[in-house]
Motif scaffolding. Structure first.
Motif, short mmCIF file in Angstrom:
data_model
loop_
_atom_site.label_atom_id
_atom_site.label_comp_id
_atom_site.label_asym_id
_atom_site.label_seq_id
_atom_site.Cartn_x
_atom_site.Cartn_y
_atom_site.Cartn_z
N LYS A 68 -64.26 -9.81 -4.16
CA LYS A 68 -63.09 -10.58 -4.64
C LYS A 68 -61.86 -10.34 -3.79
O LYS A 68 -60.78 -10.87 -4.10
N GLN A 69 -61.99 -9.54 -2.72
CA GLN A 69 -60.87 -9.30 -1.81
C GLN A 69 -60.78 -10.42 -0.79
O GLN A 69 -61.79 -10.98 -0.36
N LEU A 70 -59.54 -10.76 -0.38
CA LEU A 70 -59.37 -11.79 0.64
C LEU A 70 -59.89 -11.28 1.98
O LEU A 70 -59.65 -10.14 2.37
N ARG A 71 -60.61 -12.14 2.66
CA ARG A 71 -61.12 -11.78 3.97
C ARG A 71 -60.80 -12.91 4.95
O ARG A 71 -60.72 -14.08 4.58
N ASN A 72 -60.59 -12.53 6.21
CA ASN A 72 -60.31 -13.51 7.25
C ASN A 72 -61.60 -14.20 7.68
O ASN A 72 -62.69 -13.61 7.66
N GLY A 73 -61.47 -15.45 8.09
CA GLY A 73 -62.62 -16.16 8.64
C GLY A 73 -63.07 -15.55 9.95
O GLY A 73 -62.32 -14.82 10.61
N GLU A 74 -64.28 -15.87 10.34
CA GLU A 74 -64.87 -15.30 11.55
C GLU A 74 -64.27 -15.88 12.82
O GLU A 74 -64.37 -15.28 13.88
N ARG A 75 -63.68 -17.04 12.74
CA ARG A 75 -63.14 -17.70 13.92
C ARG A 75 -61.85 -18.42 13.57
O ARG A 75 -61.49 -18.52 12.40
N THR A 76 -61.16 -18.88 14.60
CA THR A 76 -59.94 -19.67 14.38
C THR A 76 -60.21 -21.11 14.80
O THR A 76 -61.23 -21.41 15.45
N TYR A 77 -59.28 -22.00 14.43
CA TYR A 77 -59.52 -23.44 14.62
C TYR A 77 -58.32 -24.07 15.34
O TYR A 77 -57.18 -23.62 15.18
N PRO A 78 -58.58 -25.14 16.10
CA PRO A 78 -57.50 -25.74 16.89
C PRO A 78 -56.48 -26.52 16.05
O PRO A 78 -55.35 -26.74 16.50
N SER A 79 -56.88 -26.95 14.83
CA SER A 79 -55.94 -27.72 14.01
C SER A 79 -56.06 -27.30 12.55
O SER A 79 -57.05 -26.70 12.12
N LYS A 80 -55.02 -27.65 11.80
CA LYS A 80 -55.00 -27.34 10.38
C LYS A 80 -56.12 -28.10 9.66
O LYS A 80 -56.76 -27.56 8.74
N THR A 81 -56.37 -29.31 10.07
CA THR A 81 -57.43 -30.12 9.45
C THR A 81 -58.79 -29.46 9.62
O THR A 81 -59.59 -29.39 8.69
N ASP A 82 -59.06 -28.95 10.82
CA ASP A 82 -60.33 -28.27 11.08
C ASP A 82 -60.47 -27.01 10.22
O ASP A 82 -61.54 -26.71 9.68
N ALA A 83 -59.36 -26.27 10.09
CA ALA A 83 -59.39 -25.05 9.30
C ALA A 83 -59.65 -25.36 7.83
O ALA A 83 -60.46 -24.68 7.17
N GLU A 84 -58.98 -26.39 7.30
CA GLU A 84 -59.18 -26.75 5.90
C GLU A 84 -60.60 -27.27 5.65
O GLU A 84 -61.19 -27.01 4.60
N ALA A 85 -61.16 -27.97 6.61
CA ALA A 85 -62.55 -28.45 6.48
C ALA A 85 -63.51 -27.27 6.43
O ALA A 85 -64.45 -27.24 5.62
N ALA A 86 -63.27 -26.26 7.29
CA ALA A 86 -64.13 -25.08 7.30
C ALA A 86 -64.02 -24.33 5.97
O ALA A 86 -65.02 -23.83 5.44
N LEU A 87 -62.82 -24.24 5.43
CA LEU A 87 -62.62 -23.57 4.16
C LEU A 87 -63.34 -24.31 3.03
O LEU A 87 -63.92 -23.68 2.13
N SER A 88 -63.34 -25.62 3.08
CA SER A 88 -64.04 -26.42 2.07
C SER A 88 -65.54 -26.18 2.12
O SER A 88 -66.22 -26.12 1.08
N VAL A 89 -66.07 -26.03 3.32
CA VAL A 89 -67.51 -25.75 3.47
C VAL A 89 -67.85 -24.41 2.86
O VAL A 89 -68.86 -24.26 2.15
N ILE A 90 -67.03 -23.41 3.14
CA ILE A 90 -67.27 -22.07 2.58
C ILE A 90 -67.20 -22.09 1.06
O ILE A 90 -68.04 -21.50 0.36
N GLU A 91 -66.20 -22.82 0.53
CA GLU A 91 -66.07 -22.92 -0.92
C GLU A 91 -67.32 -23.57 -1.53
O GLU A 91 -67.86 -23.09 -2.55
N ALA A 92 -67.82 -24.62 -0.89
CA ALA A 92 -69.02 -25.31 -1.39
C ALA A 92 -70.24 -24.38 -1.33
O ALA A 92 -71.06 -24.36 -2.26
N ASP A 93 -70.37 -23.60 -0.24
CA ASP A 93 -71.50 -22.68 -0.12
C ASP A 93 -71.46 -21.62 -1.22
O ASP A 93 -72.49 -21.26 -1.79
N ILE A 94 -70.25 -21.12 -1.52
CA ILE A 94 -70.11 -20.11 -2.58
C ILE A 94 -70.49 -20.69 -3.93
O ILE A 94 -71.22 -20.08 -4.72
#
Length: 395
Positions: free
Chosen positions: A32-58
């Motif tokens: 339940k602790q916040l953790r950083n993603g494994e990589r960084t992204y060139p745009s905010k849109t890309d980052a938010e899309a990656a976060l959505s994928v992680i949320e769906a996987d969880i």
């Protein structure tokens, strides 16, 4: 200067780093602790899309810890082999595959770095280097089993061993001996092994089953041999006598009356004494081993003019003879010691002579039906003529 503060989100957060790239943070499902993603992204849109994928996987229960997959194949394979409940012979084969073919090429890679293209390239390299196809198939099967465990343990999301046909050995068709050829080999081999050859062929027994037979397992009166154990030779544990692999392997197999005299003579001349004495032994009276039998077998084949024959082909011959005799699928399974119908069906398919007999029997049924139909028509014709005559005389 880029803004380093992230916007409040329902799940996780995104923020822009001084470099201009975007980073994601999300709650670890376990801690339940916040953790950083494994990589960084060139745009905010890309980052938010990656976060959505992680949320769906969880939410689907499909999320895996990226850190967990960083264990190397070499580090994971050792405990994997140790923890598996394998027969000594299977453990030896798996250990050899891991040591010679997996660790040298893939051992330094993290589990999450082993992709399907990498597996495909590894397999091609083994084949190109001259490693035999059966050996490559075994190595691939072991790798696939290791990666399946990694998936089950949540270390990776998907098994990369997805190459169609890579885990199947293309076994060439083995020769089937005639009855005369079986006796030719039996007569050419050293006397103490003559009955071994006959029982292997006419009772469809494996070498390890024959080597483990005891006098109490032979019933000459009923002409039955009881298979209750098998001998296995391993590098790690040496000579091991154990129960057959499956319950179906424990069985009673009838043998032809024609080989009873040979078996009686063998028991009186070569077998160990006592109820638990071994039926077949080596030249010094100890346990029969492939190593102390191989040269004798090859010499007999040379004398008989059948150099291309393997000892296991005797069992193959016995199975074929049983199928040709008209044995049902269930009878073949019992005789062979198989729990699956697959092998029995293969032998039944191979026996083209039986197929001809079946066709002839069906042909007989057709002819009988046609004969009955002709008789019915003749009878109907006679009845019609009689009615016509009787009708004509009555006018």
């Amino acid at each position: 200067m880029p803004n380093s503060k992230g916007r409040k989100r329902r799940f996780g957060a995104v923020r822009q780093l001084p470099s201009g790239r975007w980073q994601i943070r999300y709650p670890d499902p376990q801690t339940k602790q916040l953790r950083n993603g494994e990589r960084t992204y060139p745009s905010k849109t890309d980052a938010e899309a990656a976060l959505s994928v992680i949320e769906a996987d969880i939410l689907r229960g499909q999320w895996t810890d990226p850190e967990a997959g960083k264990v190397t194949l070499a580090e994971f394979a050792g405990p994997w082999l140790k923890e598996r409940n394998l027969a000594a012979s299977s453990r030896d084969r798996n250990e050899v595959a891991i040591r010679l073919h997996l660790v040298p090429k893939l051992g330094d890679l993290a589990l999450n770095q082993i992709s399907t293209p990498r597996v495909r390239r590894w397999r091609a390299e083994l084949l190109d280097s001259g490693v035999g196809e059966p050996t490559v198939v075994r190595a691939y099967q072991v790798l696939r089993a290791i990666m399946n465990t990694a998936v089950d343990d949540g270390l990776i999301q998907r098994n990369p061993c997805r190459i169609k046909g890579a885990g199947v050995t293309k076994t060439p068709e083995r020769p089937t001996l005639t009855v005369a050829e079986v006796f030719k080999v039996a007569d050419a081999i050293e006397a103490r092994y003559r009955t071994l050859v006959l029982l292997a062929a006419f009772a469809s027994l494996r070498f390890g089953e024959l080597a483990a037979l005891e006098r109490r397992d032979i019933d000459l009166g009923r002409r039955v041999v009881r298979v209750q154990r098998a001998q296995v030779e391993t590098k790690s544990a040496g000579l091991v006598v154990k129960a057959p692999k499956t319950e179906a392997g424990v069985r009673s197999v009838a043998f032809p009356a024609s080989i009873v005299p040979a078996l009686e003579q063998h028991l009186g001349t070569f077998s160990q004494k006592g109820r638990t004495g071994l039926v077949f032994v080596g030249p010094r009276g100890g346990s029969l081993r492939r190593s102390n039998f191989r040269d004798t077998w090859l010499a007999a084949l040379k004398t008989a003019g059948l150099e291309s024959v393997h000892f296991h082909d005797l069992r193959h011959t016995g199975n074929t003879l049983a199928a040709n005799s008209g044995a049902s699928t269930r009878e073949l399974m019992q005789r062979m010691g198989h729990a699956s119908v697959r092998a029995a069906l293969i032998y039944q398919h191979m026996t083209g002579g039986r197929d001809q007999i079946i066709a002839e029997q069906v042909d007989g049924m057709i002819k009988d039906a046609q004969k009955e139909e002709r008789k019915r028509k003749r009878k109907a014709g006679k009845a019609g003529r009689k009615r016509k005559i009787d009708g004509g005389s009555g006018t």
